[in-house]
Design a protein around this motif. Structure first.
Motif, mmCIF file in Angstrom:
data_model
loop_
_atom_site.group_PDB
_atom_site.id
_atom_site.type_symbol
_atom_site.label_atom_id
_atom_site.label_comp_id
_atom_site.label_asym_id
_atom_site.label_seq_id
_atom_site.Cartn_x
_atom_site.Cartn_y
_atom_site.Cartn_z
ATOM 1 N N ALA B 180 0.841 -1.208 0.000
ATOM 2 C CA ALA B 180 0.000 0.000 0.000
ATOM 3 C C ALA B 180 0.875 1.258 0.000
ATOM 4 O O ALA B 180 0.612 2.207 -0.747
ATOM 5 C CB ALA B 180 -0.933 -0.007 1.219
ATOM 6 N N ARG B 181 1.931 1.247 0.835
ATOM 7 C CA ARG B 181 2.828 2.407 0.869
ATOM 8 C C ARG B 181 3.510 2.612 -0.480
ATOM 9 O O ARG B 181 3.675 3.734 -0.949
ATOM 10 C CB ARG B 181 3.878 2.246 1.981
ATOM 11 C CG ARG B 181 3.310 2.490 3.381
ATOM 12 C CD ARG B 181 4.408 2.536 4.448
ATOM 13 N NE ARG B 181 5.086 1.260 4.591
ATOM 14 C CZ ARG B 181 4.728 0.304 5.464
ATOM 15 N NH1 ARG B 181 3.707 0.497 6.283
ATOM 16 N NH2 ARG B 181 5.401 -0.826 5.532
ATOM 17 N N HIS B 182 3.848 1.508 -1.119
ATOM 18 C CA HIS B 182 4.449 1.563 -2.454
ATOM 19 C C HIS B 182 3.479 2.224 -3.452
ATOM 20 O O HIS B 182 3.868 3.076 -4.257
ATOM 21 C CB HIS B 182 4.821 0.133 -2.884
ATOM 22 C CG HIS B 182 5.079 -0.027 -4.352
ATOM 23 N ND1 HIS B 182 6.222 0.430 -4.979
ATOM 24 C CD2 HIS B 182 4.314 -0.591 -5.333
ATOM 25 C CE1 HIS B 182 6.162 0.149 -6.282
ATOM 26 N NE2 HIS B 182 5.013 -0.464 -6.517
ATOM 27 N N LEU B 183 2.200 1.848 -3.368
ATOM 28 C CA LEU B 183 1.198 2.440 -4.269
ATOM 29 C C LEU B 183 1.066 3.945 -4.036
ATOM 30 O O LEU B 183 0.901 4.720 -4.979
ATOM 31 C CB LEU B 183 -0.180 1.789 -4.073
ATOM 32 C CG LEU B 183 -0.496 0.480 -4.789
ATOM 33 C CD1 LEU B 183 -1.996 0.201 -4.703
ATOM 34 C CD2 LEU B 183 -0.071 0.489 -6.259
ATOM 35 N N VAL B 184 1.148 4.356 -2.763
ATOM 36 C CA VAL B 184 1.054 5.787 -2.451
ATOM 37 C C VAL B 184 2.239 6.536 -3.057
ATOM 38 O O VAL B 184 2.069 7.573 -3.716
ATOM 39 C CB VAL B 184 0.975 6.024 -0.917
ATOM 40 C CG1 VAL B 184 1.079 7.518 -0.596
ATOM 41 C CG2 VAL B 184 -0.319 5.449 -0.350
ATOM 42 N N GLU B 185 3.430 5.988 -2.884
ATOM 43 C CA GLU B 185 4.626 6.647 -3.429
ATOM 44 C C GLU B 185 4.529 6.753 -4.953
ATOM 45 O O GLU B 185 4.836 7.790 -5.541
ATOM 46 C CB GLU B 185 5.905 5.878 -3.041
ATOM 47 C CG GLU B 185 6.202 5.825 -1.539
ATOM 48 C CD GLU B 185 6.348 7.207 -0.884
ATOM 49 O OE1 GLU B 185 6.574 8.203 -1.602
ATOM 50 O OE2 GLU B 185 6.213 7.291 0.359
ATOM 51 N N GLU B 186 4.100 5.666 -5.583
ATOM 52 C CA GLU B 186 3.942 5.659 -7.042
ATOM 53 C C GLU B 186 2.891 6.688 -7.479
ATOM 54 O O GLU B 186 3.035 7.337 -8.512
ATOM 55 C CB GLU B 186 3.515 4.269 -7.525
ATOM 56 C CG GLU B 186 4.627 3.230 -7.517
ATOM 57 C CD GLU B 186 5.772 3.586 -8.463
ATOM 58 O OE1 GLU B 186 5.497 3.799 -9.659
ATOM 59 O OE2 GLU B 186 6.923 3.684 -7.994
ATOM 60 N N SER B 187 1.838 6.801 -6.671
ATOM 61 C CA SER B 187 0.758 7.744 -6.999
ATOM 62 C C SER B 187 1.273 9.183 -6.972
ATOM 63 O O SER B 187 0.896 10.000 -7.819
ATOM 64 C CB SER B 187 -0.395 7.598 -6.008
ATOM 65 O OG SER B 187 -0.970 6.312 -6.106
ATOM 66 N N VAL B 188 2.137 9.475 -6.006
ATOM 67 C CA VAL B 188 2.713 10.817 -5.922
ATOM 68 C C VAL B 188 3.623 11.063 -7.129
ATOM 69 O O VAL B 188 3.508 12.073 -7.819
ATOM 70 C CB VAL B 188 3.499 11.001 -4.595
ATOM 71 C CG1 VAL B 188 4.269 12.321 -4.599
ATOM 72 C CG2 VAL B 188 2.540 10.945 -3.403
ATOM 73 N N LYS B 189 4.483 10.072 -7.421
ATOM 74 C CA LYS B 189 5.408 10.182 -8.553
ATOM 75 C C LYS B 189 4.672 10.443 -9.852
ATOM 76 O O LYS B 189 5.102 11.225 -10.690
ATOM 77 C CB LYS B 189 6.200 8.869 -8.714
ATOM 78 C CG LYS B 189 7.579 8.878 -8.071
ATOM 79 C CD LYS B 189 8.381 7.662 -8.527
ATOM 80 C CE LYS B 189 9.132 7.056 -7.353
ATOM 81 N NZ LYS B 189 9.501 5.651 -7.574
ATOM 82 N N LYS B 190 3.549 9.749 -10.024
ATOM 83 C CA LYS B 190 2.808 9.844 -11.284
ATOM 84 C C LYS B 190 1.850 11.039 -11.326
ATOM 85 O O LYS B 190 1.167 11.251 -12.318
ATOM 86 C CB LYS B 190 2.031 8.545 -11.517
ATOM 87 C CG LYS B 190 2.966 7.356 -11.748
ATOM 88 C CD LYS B 190 2.229 6.092 -12.150
ATOM 89 C CE LYS B 190 3.266 5.005 -12.499
ATOM 90 N NZ LYS B 190 2.690 3.720 -12.826
ATOM 91 N N GLY B 191 1.791 11.772 -10.208
ATOM 92 C CA GLY B 191 0.927 12.951 -10.202
ATOM 93 C C GLY B 191 -0.539 12.664 -9.925
ATOM 94 O O GLY B 191 -1.397 13.518 -10.144
ATOM 95 N N TYR B 192 -0.840 11.469 -9.408
ATOM 96 C CA TYR B 192 -2.244 11.158 -9.066
ATOM 97 C C TYR B 192 -2.607 11.737 -7.706
ATOM 98 O O TYR B 192 -3.775 11.930 -7.398
ATOM 99 C CB TYR B 192 -2.487 9.642 -9.002
ATOM 100 C CG TYR B 192 -2.098 8.842 -10.218
ATOM 101 C CD1 TYR B 192 -1.996 9.438 -11.476
ATOM 102 C CD2 TYR B 192 -1.854 7.470 -10.118
ATOM 103 C CE1 TYR B 192 -1.647 8.678 -12.589
ATOM 104 C CE2 TYR B 192 -1.514 6.715 -11.218
ATOM 105 C CZ TYR B 192 -1.409 7.320 -12.456
ATOM 106 O OH TYR B 192 -1.064 6.570 -13.537
ATOM 107 N N LEU B 193 -1.601 11.945 -6.881
ATOM 108 C CA LEU B 193 -1.814 12.336 -5.486
ATOM 109 C C LEU B 193 -0.852 13.475 -5.147
ATOM 110 O O LEU B 193 0.335 13.381 -5.442
ATOM 111 C CB LEU B 193 -1.544 11.113 -4.580
ATOM 112 C CG LEU B 193 -1.667 11.291 -3.065
ATOM 113 C CD1 LEU B 193 -3.096 11.648 -2.666
ATOM 114 C CD2 LEU B 193 -1.236 10.007 -2.341
ATOM 115 N N ALA B 194 -1.375 14.547 -4.523
ATOM 116 C CA ALA B 194 -0.544 15.695 -4.170
ATOM 117 C C ALA B 194 0.250 15.409 -2.893
ATOM 118 O O ALA B 194 -0.261 14.786 -1.972
ATOM 119 C CB ALA B 194 -1.419 16.932 -3.980
#
Lengths: 195, 195
Positions: B180-194
């Protein structure tokens, strides 16, 4: 190469598509068609609440898991309407191909286990599979009764076809078969279903 | 007076309403909001596929039944958005009242049993309840990652709030918490999450 967890997540992402497979059945309030995922949830709840009506001893846990997976192949094979004889001709072939494609996303042993539940449902040889089918036949009847004949009216379905459709309920749970026949008679009386 | 079967059918008809309770989460293809019934089905499938990641021995059958019933009270209490602090203030009161109303439709022993599953989920004292919550927190994250930040963008949710939201996953299944933490980091990298 995908790790085991990646394969599992890929499968869980892929099956989100079941929420988009529409059935001919309307919700009980008649507002829209039901989808396969919510239908599967409803059958699992029915299994939890109604399993006492199976005369033999059944493994409730396996029934629940069976109904949860029983429509997964429709992600690729589509929903085959109960009263569409033509579509039923190649239903088995379409669904076997779909099963091959879908369950192979999982690590192989786990994929085989889930496919096994679906195969058991299709084969109708165990009390668990017969009870699962009883629920699968009772649920849309319940919907069509409570939404005043929704699917029956849309597709001009008549009483004899519905009676034929609910026959397998007796194999899984005789008390529920009796209740189903009662719903059919009431539906005819109330004008929801044509004689 | 209602017979036992009538009470059970009344309950199964009433819970059809769960299909109309919309969550803030979008489907993975982003096409529409997810409803509670299909969400519950998805969690049950996740339990079947991911239970090997619980370090302790868990009763899979109870986890499945727990996730199937965990949102039923929302039929009357409504869905409380994860990031709505105000709505969380009276959430427990609203849900306890809803549980009283809903589970009392069933024959009393059976109603108590189902309510017990929901209470167990709420109390978070057993490995089964902790695993169920882990899945309940992982699933929307999976959706928001794969639909490129759907709910996060709609509601301006930031990384720290999501990290806080997924914390309980570690209690139920540490491997899934890491994922889950990996998905959050990826989401930030990809611009899905601020950030």
């Amino acid at each position: 190469v995908d790790t085991r967890l990646d394969q599992q997540i890929n499968f869980l992402v892929e099956i989100d598509k079941l929420k988009q497979i529409l059935r001919q059945t309307y919700l009980i309030d008649g507002s829209r068609q039901e989808n396969d995922a919510e239908h599967s949830w409803h059958l699992a709840m029915m299994a939890m609440v109604l399993h006492e009506y199976v005369p033999e001893k059944v493994d409730l846990c396996r029934v629940i898991q069976m109904v949860l997976v029983h429509d997964l192949v429709e992600i690729y094979a589509g929903d085959t309407f109960a009263y569409d004889a033509k579509a039923h001709e190649d239903k088995e072939k379409r669904e076997q191909e779909a099963a091959g494609k879908l369950f192979s996303i999982l690590p192989s042993k786990q994929g085989e286990k889930l496919r096994g539940l679906w195969e058991e449902f299709e084969a109708q040889d165990t009390p668990e599979a017969k009870f699962a089918t009883a629920l699968d036949r009772l649920q849309p009847l319940m919907h069509n009764y409570y939404n005043q004949g929704g699917t029956w009216k849309t597709h001009n379905v008549r009483k004899d076809k519905v009676m034929q459709r609910i026959e397998p309920i007796a194999e899984g749970a005789p008390v529920l078969a009796e209740y189903a026949r009662h719903l059919v008679e009431e539906s005819v009386k109330k004008g929801y279903l044509a004689e």
